[in-house]
Design a protein around this motif. Structure first.
Motif, PDB file in Angstrom:
ATOM      1  N   LYS A   1      10.053  19.893  70.568  1.00  0.00           N
ATOM      2  CA  LYS A   1      10.745  19.484  69.338  1.00  0.00           C
ATOM      3  C   LYS A   1      11.728  20.549  68.837  1.00  0.00           C
ATOM      4  CE  LYS A   1       9.999  18.200  64.493  1.00  0.00           C
ATOM      5  NZ  LYS A   1       9.010  17.877  63.448  1.00  0.00           N
TER       6      LYS A   1
ATOM      7  N   GLY B   1      15.617  19.798  68.986  1.00  0.00           N
ATOM      8  CA  GLY B   1      16.239  19.687  67.672  1.00  0.00           C
ATOM      9  C   GLY B   1      17.407  20.650  67.514  1.00  0.00           C
TER      10      GLY B   1
ATOM     11  N   SER C   1      21.469  19.749  66.951  1.00  0.00           N
ATOM     12  CA  SER C   1      22.306  20.419  65.953  1.00  0.00           C
ATOM     13  C   SER C   1      23.520  21.063  66.602  1.00  0.00           C
ATOM     14  CB  SER C   1      21.472  21.465  65.211  1.00  0.00           C
ATOM     15  OG  SER C   1      22.256  22.151  64.257  1.00  0.00           O
TER      16      SER C   1
ATOM     17  N   GLY D   1      18.535  17.594  62.940  1.00  0.00           N
ATOM     18  CA  GLY D   1      18.323  17.612  64.385  1.00  0.00           C
ATOM     19  C   GLY D   1      16.850  17.529  64.721  1.00  0.00           C
ATOM     20  N   LEU D   2      16.043  18.299  64.009  1.00  0.00           N
ATOM     21  CA  LEU D   2      14.594  18.240  64.206  1.00  0.00           C
ATOM     22  C   LEU D   2      14.053  16.873  63.807  1.00  0.00           C
ATOM     23  CD1 LEU D   2      13.719  21.758  62.763  1.00  0.00           C
ATOM     24  CD2 LEU D   2      13.646  21.098  65.172  1.00  0.00           C
TER      25      LEU D   2
ATOM     26  N   GLU E   1      15.543  14.029  64.115  1.00  0.00           N
ATOM     27  CA  GLU E   1      15.786  13.063  65.190  1.00  0.00           C
ATOM     28  C   GLU E   1      14.672  13.100  66.224  1.00  0.00           C
ATOM     29  OE1 GLU E   1      19.006  11.646  67.242  1.00  0.00           O
ATOM     30  OE2 GLU E   1      20.518  12.482  65.911  1.00  0.00           O
ATOM     31  N   VAL E   2      14.270  14.283  66.596  1.00  0.00           N
ATOM     32  CA  VAL E   2      13.202  14.402  67.597  1.00  0.00           C
ATOM     33  C   VAL E   2      11.897  13.859  67.031  1.00  0.00           C
ATOM     34  CG1 VAL E   2      12.009  15.940  69.183  1.00  0.00           C
ATOM     35  CG2 VAL E   2      14.367  16.431  68.518  1.00  0.00           C
ATOM     36  N   GLN E   3      11.645  14.108  65.745  1.00  0.00           N
ATOM     37  CA  GLN E   3      10.434  13.577  65.132  1.00  0.00           C
ATOM     38  C   GLN E   3      10.432  12.055  65.159  1.00  0.00           C
ATOM     39  OE1 GLN E   3       7.738  15.440  64.029  1.00  0.00           O
ATOM     40  NE2 GLN E   3       6.806  13.403  64.025  1.00  0.00           N
TER      41      GLN E   3
END
Length: 240
Positions: free
Chosen positions: A102, A106, A110, A120-121, A123-125
């Motif tokens: 993550k 992320g 970004s 950005g983080l 989105e991964v979450q």
């Protein structure tokens, strides 16, 4: 010819150690169908913040696109026959793999797309969350028992995969939109092909590496989840 002949001295790849954590290199192939390849046009990924080149991805040719479709053909029946809860287990592992990456992924979102790091983080979450949802869904793909007008008969309804699913994502959500589509598609027994935006090609390669690693560890064919990068004219129109 899969050899890159460009000068790497202009790339800023080595300024970002997290790229190597994602399995990325200064020069990358942009077609995965069980093996990495790419003999098409070179895409130079640039940071929208600095305008400087980060790394390069060599996209697919028309022939490599057709090869990816052939890999999907070979994998389609095997994946459809895989029990839905077991498909859910594969997607659970994919979600855990994204969870482990993550921070690095992320940061890449970004860097390459230009979002602030918390987004950005985030989105991964979203990928992790939809994988969690899809795992539960894999045990809820229920049919129906329908009354029949004939005595001593019932009708049984069961769901079948669509077969092949195409995923095309834009630059503004280069990871999350892939995850939304991929997790649900996979638990439903479909094989899929993904074309991400050219300007976020590194994100597409990184996400594909995460998924491909899970498939390979489980002895499953890469044709279940292929990625083909390239221009809309070279790749996107063929998917459509």
């Amino acid at each position: 010819d899969h050899t890159f002949i460009h000068n790497m001295s202009d790339l800023t790849f080595h300024e970002y150690p997290f790229l190597a954590e994602l399995g990325l290199e200064p020069e990358n192939h942009g077609c995965y169908d069980g093996a990495w390849k790419g003999s098409g046009a070179v895409i130079t990924s640039k940071s929208p913040t600095t305008g400087k080149p980060i790394a390069r991805v060599r996209g697919a040719t028309a022939e490599e696109y057709e090869g990816a479709i052939a890999a999907m053909d070979r994998a389609e029946r095997e994946w459809a026959a895989y029990p839905a809860p077991k498909r859910g287990e594969i997607v659970r592992q994919i979600g855990e793999a994204f969870r482990a990456k993550k921070d690095a992924l992320g940061r890449l979102v970004s860097l390459e797309m230009g979002k602030i790091l918390p987004e950005g983080l985030g989105e991964v979450q979203e990928i992790i969350d939809i994988c969690d949802y899809a795992v539960g869904l894999s045990r809820m793909i229920n049919g129906q028992v329908i009354p029949s007008e004939r005595a001593d008969h019932v009708m049984l309804e069961t769901w079948h995969p669509l077969g092949k699913v195409g995923i095309i994502t834009a630059f503004n959500f280069p990871a999350a939109v892939y995850g939304w589509n991929a997790a649900i598609s996979l638990v439903c027994g479909n094989v899929q092909i993904w074309k991400g935006a050219s300007s976020t090609s590194l994100i597409s390669v990184a996400c594909t590496k995460i998924v491909a690693d899970v498939l390979e560890k489980n002895g499953l064919p890469g044709g279940i989840a292929v990625t083909v990068l390239g221009s809309g004219r070279e790749v996107g129109e063929r998917i459509i």
